[in-house]
Scaffold this active site. Structure first.
Site, PDB file in Angstrom:
ATOM      1  N   ARG A  74       0.884  -1.179   0.000  1.00  0.00           N
ATOM      2  CA  ARG A  74       0.000   0.000   0.000  1.00  0.00           C
ATOM      3  C   ARG A  74       0.913   1.218   0.000  1.00  0.00           C
ATOM      4  NH1 ARG A  74      -5.186   1.331   3.707  1.00  0.00           N
ATOM      5  NH2 ARG A  74      -6.035   0.000   2.078  1.00  0.00           N
ATOM      6  N   HIS A 117      -7.616   1.013  -6.157  1.00  0.00           N
ATOM      7  CA  HIS A 117      -7.732   0.096  -5.011  1.00  0.00           C
ATOM      8  C   HIS A 117      -8.421  -1.200  -5.492  1.00  0.00           C
ATOM      9  CE1 HIS A 117      -7.781  -1.318  -1.032  1.00  0.00           C
ATOM     10  NE2 HIS A 117      -8.686  -0.540  -0.472  1.00  0.00           N
ATOM     11  N   GLN A 139     -10.135  -4.024  -3.156  1.00  0.00           N
ATOM     12  CA  GLN A 139     -11.412  -3.594  -2.584  1.00  0.00           C
ATOM     13  C   GLN A 139     -12.556  -3.900  -3.553  1.00  0.00           C
ATOM     14  OE1 GLN A 139     -12.144  -1.976   0.528  1.00  0.00           O
ATOM     15  NE2 GLN A 139     -14.122  -2.700  -0.175  1.00  0.00           N
ATOM     16  N   ASP A 182     -17.626   6.936  -0.459  1.00  0.00           N
ATOM     17  CA  ASP A 182     -16.294   6.800   0.144  1.00  0.00           C
ATOM     18  C   ASP A 182     -15.993   8.131   0.837  1.00  0.00           C
ATOM     19  OD1 ASP A 182     -13.775   5.875   0.871  1.00  0.00           O
ATOM     20  OD2 ASP A 182     -12.893   6.122  -1.118  1.00  0.00           O
ATOM     21  N   CYS A 199     -16.291   1.273   1.237  1.00  0.00           N
ATOM     22  CA  CYS A 199     -15.097   0.443   1.485  1.00  0.00           C
ATOM     23  C   CYS A 199     -14.641   0.521   2.938  1.00  0.00           C
ATOM     24  CB  CYS A 199     -13.974   0.845   0.540  1.00  0.00           C
ATOM     25  SG  CYS A 199     -13.345   2.515   0.790  1.00  0.00           S
ATOM     26  N   ARG A 255     -13.180  -8.939   1.811  1.00  0.00           N
ATOM     27  CA  ARG A 255     -11.777  -8.666   1.484  1.00  0.00           C
ATOM     28  C   ARG A 255     -10.964  -9.942   1.676  1.00  0.00           C
ATOM     29  NH1 ARG A 255      -9.901  -3.436   1.758  1.00  0.00           N
ATOM     30  NH2 ARG A 255      -8.015  -4.360   0.899  1.00  0.00           N
TER      31      ARG A 255
HETATM   32  N1   CP Z   1     -11.083  -0.423   2.793  1.00  0.00           N
HETATM   33  C1   CP Z   1      -9.789  -0.453   3.176  1.00  0.00           C
HETATM   34  O1   CP Z   1      -8.874  -0.656   2.365  1.00  0.00           O
HETATM   35  O2   CP Z   1      -9.611  -0.279   4.513  1.00  0.00           O
HETATM   36  P1   CP Z   1      -8.243  -0.048   5.280  1.00  0.00           P
HETATM   37  O3   CP Z   1      -7.736   1.308   4.911  1.00  0.00           O
HETATM   38  O4   CP Z   1      -8.591  -0.169   6.716  1.00  0.00           O
HETATM   39  O5   CP Z   1      -7.266  -1.112   4.838  1.00  0.00           O
HETATM   40  N1  NVA Z   2     -10.237   6.667  -0.797  1.00  0.00           N
HETATM   41  C1  NVA Z   2      -9.752   6.198   0.487  1.00  0.00           C
HETATM   42  C2  NVA Z   2      -9.897   4.716   0.588  1.00  0.00           C
HETATM   43  C3  NVA Z   2      -9.475   4.119   1.898  1.00  0.00           C
HETATM   44  C4  NVA Z   2      -9.562   2.637   1.944  1.00  0.00           C
HETATM   45  C5  NVA Z   2      -8.313   6.619   0.662  1.00  0.00           C
HETATM   46  O1  NVA Z   2      -7.514   6.472  -0.273  1.00  0.00           O
HETATM   47  O2  NVA Z   2      -7.969   7.111   1.742  1.00  0.00           O
END
Ligand code: CP
Ligand code: NVA
Length: 308
Positions: free
Chosen positions: A107, A134, A137, A225, A266, A294
Site C-alpha cells: 500500500r 484500489h 477492494q 467513500d 469500502c 476482502r
Molecule cells: N477499505 C480499506 O482498504 O480499509 P483499510 O484502509 O482499513 O485497509
Molecule cells: N479513498 C480512500 C480509501 C481508503 C480505503 C483513501 O484512499 O484514503
C-alpha cells in the site's frame, strides 16, 4: 506467477475466475479456521511481505489472516521503518525482498512505486491501494454484490462523491465485468476521464450526473467513500466538504434509489459526512459483508498470483 496490479490490467476471464474461486473459498470456510476447499494450504512454507506506507485496518488484517489460513506466514512492514523510506530505491528493495519472501503486497502513495516494485520483483506483487486505484477492494465489492443480487453484469452502480482511487477501480471493473456506472459529484472531483473512456470502450454506459437524486434512479448499488482520502492534503478538507455535502448518502437519497438498491462503502467511513448512520446501519447496507469479503477475495487473488 502473476502480479495483481489493477483490474483493467488483468484479463477479464481471469478476474471472473478469481471471483468464482473466492465464492468457493468462502463457502468452504463454513465457520472453520482452515478455510480453503479441501483444506488445501497453497501458501505452505511461503512468506508474504505486507508493506504499508499508509494506515490500514482491513487490508492489513485481511491479508494477514488470509495468508495464515492458506498455510503461509506474514511479515508486516511499515514503509517508514524500511530503508525504502530513507532513500533506498524501490527497484533495489524489490530485488532484495524477492530473495527473502514469496509474495509482496504494498500500500503506497504514487502508483509509480507499485510499478517499479513489480518491474523489479521476481515474486508476485499485489496492489493494496495507491493514490490512483484500489483493486482488491473492488474485487471484494463484486463478490459482495453477487452474493446478494446475482451477476453484476448489466446492473447500475452509482458512485456518490469524490472520483477517487476506489471510484477508479470501480470504473475498471465496470468495463471488465460489464456493468454500468453513474458518477455523481462536483465537477472538480470528476473521475479520471482516461478511465471513463476505457470503460466506455468496453461497452459500459458511464454517465456523469450532477444531480444526486437523478443519478440514483434505478440504481442496483449506491456507493460512497470518504471525502478526504489519505493522499489528499488536509488543508483541502474544508473546501472538499463544502463541495461534497450535496452528495451525502442519506435516507432521502436511498429512498430515491429505491428499496432494492444496496449500499456499500469500502470503510473507514465518517458517519454524518459522506454517509449517515441511518444508511450505514440500515437494511440496504451490506458494508460488513463487504469488509469480510476482502478476506475471501484476496485469498483467491493470492492463489492466482502463485499460479493456483
Ligand atoms: N477499505 C480499506 O482498504 O480499509 P483499510 O484502509 O482499513 O485497509
Ligand atoms: N479513498 C480512500 C480509501 C481508503 C480505503 C483513501 O484512499 O484514503
Amino acid at each position: 506467477m502473476n502480479h495483481f496490479l489493477d483490474i483493467h490490467k488483468t484479463d477479464k476471464d481471469q478476474l471472473r475466475a478469481i471471483i468464482d474461486e473466492a465464492k468457493a473459498i468462502k463457502s468452504a470456510r463454513n465457520g472453520r479456521p482452515k478455510a480453503m476447499p479441501d483444506d488445501e494450504t497453497p501458501l505452505d512454507g511461503r512468506m508474504v511481505a505486507l508493506i504499508f506506507e499508509k494506515p490500514s485496518t482491513r487490508t492489513r488484517v485481511s491479508f494477514d489472516v488470509g495468508v495464515r489460513q492458506m498455510g503461509g506466514q506474514t511479515m508486516v512492514l511499515s514503509g517508514s521503518d524500511m530503508q525504502l523510506g530513507h532513500g533506498e530505491t524501490i527497484a533495489d528493495t524489490a530485488r532484495v525482498l524477492s530473495r527473502f519472501v514469496d509474495m509482496i503486497m504494498i500500500r503506497t502513495f504514487d502508483e509509480s512505486v507499485l510499478e517499479e516494485m513489480s518491474d523489479y520483483a521476481t515474486v508476485p506483487v499485489i496492489n493494496g491501494l495507491t493514490d490512483r486505484t484500489h483493486p482488491c477492494q473492488i474485487m471484494a465489492d463484486i463478490l459482495t454484490f453477487e452474493e446478494h443480487r446475482g451477476p453484476i453484469a448489466g446492473k447500475k452502480v452509482v458512485w456518490c462523491g469524490d472520483g477517487n482511487n476506489v471510484c477508479a477501480s470501480f470504473l475498471h471493473a465496470a468495463g471488465q465485468f460489464g456493468f454500468d456506472l453513474t458518477f455523481t459529484g462536483p465537477v472538480q472531483l470528476d473521475p479520471e476521464m482516461e478511465f471513463v473512456g476505457l470503460a466506455r470502450n468496453q461497452g459500459s454506459t458511464i454517465t456523469i450526473e450532477r444531480d444526486p437524486f437523478k443519478a440514483v434512479e434505478g440504481a442496483d448499488l449506491v456507493v460512497a467513500d470518504t471525502w478526504v482520502s489519505m493522499h489528499d492534503a488536509q488543508s483541502a478538507r474544508e473546501r472538499r466538504h463544502n463541495m461534497l455535502r450535496p452528495y451525502q448518502v442519506n435516507e432521502a437519497l436511498m429512498e430515491a434509489a429505491g428499496k432494492d438498491a444496496l449500499f456499500m462503502h469500502c470503510l473507514p467511513a465518517h458517519r454524518g459526512e459522506e454517509v449517515t448512520s441511518e444508511v450505514m446501519d440500515g437494511p440496504q447496507s451490506v458494508i460488513w459483508d463487504e469488509a469480510e469479503n476482502r478476506l475471501h477475495a484476496q485469498k483467491a487473488i493470492m492463489r492466482w498470483c502463485i499460479g493456483g
